[in-house]
Enzyme design. Structure first.
Site, PDB file in Angstrom:
ATOM      1  N   ASP A 285      52.125  31.640  39.429  1.00 37.69           N
ATOM      2  CA  ASP A 285      50.675  31.700  39.438  1.00 37.69           C
ATOM      3  C   ASP A 285      50.190  30.450  40.172  1.00 37.69           C
ATOM      4  OD1 ASP A 285      48.045  32.195  39.137  1.00 37.69           O
ATOM      5  OD2 ASP A 285      48.044  32.295  36.947  1.00 37.69           O
TER       6      ASP A 285
HETATM    7  C1  NOJ Z   1      45.114  32.376  39.023  1.00 35.38           C
HETATM    8  C2  NOJ Z   1      45.119  33.412  37.935  1.00 35.38           C
HETATM    9  O1  NOJ Z   1      45.650  32.863  36.757  1.00 35.38           O
HETATM   10  C3  NOJ Z   1      45.918  34.660  38.288  1.00 35.38           C
HETATM   11  O2  NOJ Z   1      45.697  35.625  37.292  1.00 35.38           O
HETATM   12  C4  NOJ Z   1      45.528  35.173  39.638  1.00 35.38           C
HETATM   13  O3  NOJ Z   1      46.246  36.341  39.926  1.00 35.38           O
HETATM   14  C5  NOJ Z   1      45.808  34.082  40.671  1.00 35.38           C
HETATM   15  N1  NOJ Z   1      45.004  32.919  40.346  1.00 35.38           N
HETATM   16  C6  NOJ Z   1      45.516  34.542  42.086  1.00 35.38           C
HETATM   17  O4  NOJ Z   1      44.176  34.685  42.292  1.00 35.38           O
END
Ligand code: NOJ
Length: 769
Positions: A285
């Site tokens: 993430d």
């Molecule tokens: C952070 C978030 O926690 C995640 O859920 C998301 O898919 C990513 N950013 C990409 O945007």
């Protein structure tokens, strides 16, 4: 000859890095072997690099110099770029201007629809309808793929028992059984049984793992949990999504057993790959690799090494892989085999998506126009929204409203399109959303007079408002003093037969990095509601929010309460459908609504403890609060209808079973009211005595029945020893003979009908899952 063949085999096995790894698809293997044979180390590492380009940023960094890196073959995929024009431009660069012409992945947070925005996931879960959820995911994939995307960062399957955590809105709630069914449905919907068709998206299961268990409900906070708890309650939805064939998994920001997920070999390799057999790729993430320094694991080089060794294939945004892997390989700290393995997994995903055959997957502006926001998709969104609403209260059948007379429509969410889409509406455009005011006037007909007054802004605190404008709601602010707004609303209420107050959270109050410590309505809205109630007019409270709220006062003073979450693009029409009775509400909660924040974490499948509260407030040494009851305001599974359903006694096919036999548990459900309606019949199971303590009950089945007034239907569930299984103290997934109680009813608490049975005889030796 034999010896030569053996030598070739041995060399192939030894050759660094699964350069000749074998999958079930020899054609794909041959293609990828050939390609990898021509790749330099830098190009292989490039495949592991995922950059953000374009419209949305959910972290502190925006990737730099993307186009140059694409041309150099130093990017494996991008996210936040869509539309055929933008995608084609970047993809052309990758396939025509980089040395090997390897196409890019195009990812995006398509969470609850692409342009046709469905209700937020927590709302969709309240339909208890995996088929419907699968259809929504299918539509999302059809639209997003027409817009050039091939990968979605969904489903988010984190179990959450703490509504302070704003991301509870993105998941399916607190129950692993229901959560697993929804996880499977979403993967099926996105991937549609395979990725080669150009109208599919590769799914990404997130956030692996336990992200929903952040201490105190504060986003990104520490998680600490026993293995048994993980296995029993938190891991099943991830596993279900993996078993449904999800092509990728995203790590979570939190730690698991004091090791951040992104560096956690046990989690990513031992469990996910070796035990569960996951064969897709793992992406971090956002900047989770470099965030490990803040967690306290060392510098960025160390973080990159730990992530690679733990099993992370792709680095989102942080570029720690791009920066440090060449040196780590050169110094022998990372074996080439790990780089090859990760690169192969990314290439395999691209191959399965058909990108080597058509890197654009046929995305054109004509296709986008034909597939996106079609009337049919909008109809599906309206149906999904109406089915996601949960009727919390309906005294003296205040609802449905008649299509005559004066309705005072009050509240900052009553004439609001922007917040209706909820958090993570990604490509959704609020201007295409139908607000409640429009929805009501579409449905009401000429005999209804709607008197609208805003009554309050979403929040009054200027700092919070500014923050929300920046990251969420563009809803206009009424500059008049709060008292003037309230007075106007009270005047409208005075002229009306009934008040419909549409109150709740702004969309930005839930979602990522949107934790709250108080879960009531914002103060100014609470004041407004009290003033409306004080008029003596019957008040219907229509709620919009991304989490369970504490609604004790509201439940005492409002005649009716309808929880509508954030209903998506057709939310306003769907609210009208339900308020006027054109749709009879059928949603059921998938998260417990607490009475007070002090009860959190509160969830239906809790333990009994050694001193359960007996209900008598004179008894001291029991597990309870002195100031409030233990039970929630609204339990898991709860939701009313405009009709009532009566349950007969539970009938068991046998009360004594052994071994692999099958139990049939049935109940007669009667529509005892005057309207046709749908009920979700729920089956809960408990085992009062076992080798480890068990929850007081666990959901083990549910079925939906649609009944005409007066109609009775027998609903039957089949149970086998598989349904009795749990994780014992040795983490073996097995069942134990003993007494079981089957409960059937319309929610997890109220008046369930029950029957007991014994299930004898130990099964064959336990199997480790
Ligand atoms: C952070 C978030 O926690 C995640 O859920 C998301 O898919 C990513 N950013 C990409 O945007």
């Amino acid at each position: 000859m034999k010896r030569i063949r053996l030598t070739v085999v041995l060399i192939a096995l030894w050759l660094p890095g699964c350069l000749f790894a074998q999958s079930a698809d020899p054609k794909m293997d041959g293609f990828i072997n050939g390609l990898m044979g021509r790749m330099t180390l830098e190009e292989k590492i490039g495949q592991l690099n995922l950059l953000s380009v374009g419209f949305d940023v959910t972290g502190p960094l925006l990737s730099q110099g993307v186009e140059a890196k694409v041309r150099q073959g130093r990017v494996g995929g991008v996210f936040n770029t869509y539309t055929p024009v933008a995608v084609r431009k970047l993809q052309r660069m990758a396939v025509q201007e980089s040395r090997l012409g390897i196409p890019l992945l195009f990812g995006y947070d398509v969470i609850h629809g692409h342009k046709t925005i469905f209700p937020v996931p927590l709302g969709l879960a309240c339909t208890w309808n995996p088929d419907l959820i699968e259809r929504c995911a299918r539509i999302a994939a059809t639209e997003a793929s027409a817009d050039g995307l091939n990968w979605t960062f969904s489903p988010m399957v984190d179990i959450a028992r703490d509504p302070r955590w704003g991301r509870i809105v993105e998941g399916a709630g607190e129950d692993p059984y229901l959560g697993a069914q929804i996880a499977r449905a979403m993967v099926r919907g996105y991937q549609d049984g395979g990725l080669s068709r150009s109208n599919t998206l590769m799914a990404c299961v997130k956030h692996f793992a336990l992200y929903g268990a952040a201490e105190a409900g504060r986003d990104y906070n520490t998680v600490d949990m026993s293995r048994r708890q993980m296995y029993e309650y938190y891991l099943p939805p991830y596993r279900a999504a993996v078993e449904a064939g999800a092509g990728s998994v995203m790590t979570s920001f939190n730690e698991v057993d004091a090791v951040p997920s992104t560096a956690n070999h046990w989690l990513l390799t031992d469990l996910l790959r070796d035990q569960w057999g996951f064969s897709g790729f793992i992406v971090t993430d956002y900047t989770a690799i470099t965030e490990m320094s803040q967690h306290g694991l060392g510098d960025f080089r160390t973080d990159a090494e730990l992530a690679m060794k733990a099993g992370v294939d792709m680095d989102m945004v942080s570029e720690a892989y791009l920066t440090h892997l060449p040196e780590l390989v050169a110094h022998g700290d990372i074996p080439m085999s790990l780089i090859n393995q990760a690169c192969r997994r990314i290439l395999e995903a691209k191959y399965r998506l058909g990108l080597f055959t058509d890197p654009y997957r046929g995305c054109t502006e004509e296709r986008a126009r034909a597939k996106i926001l079609t009337p049919e998709n909008r109809r599906a969104a309206r149906t999904a929204a109406a089915k996601s609403f949960v009727l919390l209260k309906n005294d003296r059948q205040l609802l449905p409203l008649k299509k005559t007379g004066n309705i005072a429509l009050i509240g900052p969410l009553a004439d609001n399109q922007a917040d209706l889409l909820g958090s993570w509406h990604a490509a959704g455009d609020w201007r295409s959303a139908v607000g409640v005011r429009t929805g009501l006037s579409n449905a009401a007909g000429s005999a209804v007079n709607v008197l609208y007054a805003k009554g309050a802004n979403l929040v009054d605190d200027p700092a919070l408002r500014k923050f929300l404008e920046q990251f969420g709601s563009p809803a206009p602010v009424d500059p008049r003093p709060p008292a003037e707004l309230v007075a106007e609303a009270v005047a409208a209420a005075g002229r009306a037969d009934v008040v419909v107050a549409v109150l709740g959270e702004s969309a930005g109050l839930s979602g990522e990095a949107a934790s709250r410590s108080e879960l009531g309505l914002p103060d100014n809205q609470e004041q407004l509601l009290r003033a409306l109630v004080a008029t003596g007019k019957p008040v219907v409270l229509v709620l919009m929010n991304g989490r369970p709220l504490t609604l004790g006062w509201e439940a005492e003073h409002c005649g009716a309460m309808l929880e509508t979450w954030f209903g998506g693009i057709e939310g306003g029409n769907a609210v009208a459908d339900v308020l006027f009775g054109d749709y009879n509400p059928s949603g059921k909660l998938t998260t417990t609504f607490p009475r007070s924040v002090g009860q959190i974490p509160i969830y239906y499948n809790h333990k009994n403890t050694g001193r359960p509260a007996a209900g008598d407030p004179a008894i001291k040494y029991v597990s309870r609060y002195l100031d409030i009851p233990n039970d929630p305001l609204y339990p898991f599974g709860y939701g009313l209808s405009y009709t009532t359903f009566a349950y007969g006694e539970v009938k068991l096919s046998r009360t004594e079973l052994s071994g692999a036999e099958t139990l049939l548990a049935s109940v007669n459900v009667t529509n005892a009211g005057t309207r046709a309606g749908e009920e979700t019949v729920q089956l809960y199971l408990s085992q009062p005595a076992a080798s480890v303590t068990r929850s007081v009950e666990d959901l083990r089945g549910f079925q939906k029945v649609f009944l005409q007034p007066g109609e009775t239907r027998e609903v039957t569930f089949r149970l086998t020893p598989n349904d009795l299984k749990f994780y014992n103290a040795r983490l073996e997934y097995d069942w134990e003979p003993g007494t079981f109680v089957v409960r059937l009813g319309g929610d997890s608490a109220g008046g369930l009908k029950s029957a007991a049975l014994t299930w004898n005889q130990a099964p064959a030796p336990a199997q480790r899952r």
